[in-house]
Design a protein around this motif. Structure first.
Motif: not given
Length: 113
Positions: A62-79
């Motif tokens: 949920d951190g928005g664009e401060i995190f790279p899209i690949g990192v956000r996607e991996q975090a989404r999958q983990l969550a």
């Protein structure tokens, strides 16, 4: 005649001098049960660590664009996947704890942490 049994107290440990000593099989069963309870405690620590990881992954997701899209996607999958893994670990551990202690354990599905 007095039926009280003598007890020796050493720190937090109480020794009942009137109790018969454990046989080797009794001691082995007791030690195995203690080890299995400790193993369930380890699983609980893992479950709590994973629950913290879910919260951190959600924050990154949920951190928005401060995190790279690949990192956000991996975090989404983990969550998305870790809560199911946490519930499975908890269910397996609680079932084992019930088997070992022969005592009721609270139900697994009691809400999120």
């Amino acid at each position: 005649m007095n039926d009280r049994k003598l007890r020796v107290v050493d720190g937090d440990v109480v020794y009942d001098l009137g109790r018969t000593p454990e046989t080797v099989p009794q001691r082995a069963r007791r030690l195995m049960q203690e080890a299995q309870v400790l193993a369930c405690e380890e699983v609980e620590m893992l479950r709590r660590t994973l629950a913290d990881s879910v919260r951190q992954a959600e924050a990154i997701r949920d951190g928005g664009e401060i995190f790279p899209i690949g990192v956000r996607e991996q975090a989404r999958q983990l969550a998305d996947s870790l809560p199911t893994i946490i519930q499975t670990l908890q269910a397996l551990s609680e079932r084992r704890l019930r088997e070992v202690t022969h005592e009721p354990v609270p139900p697994v599905w009691r809400g999120s942490e």
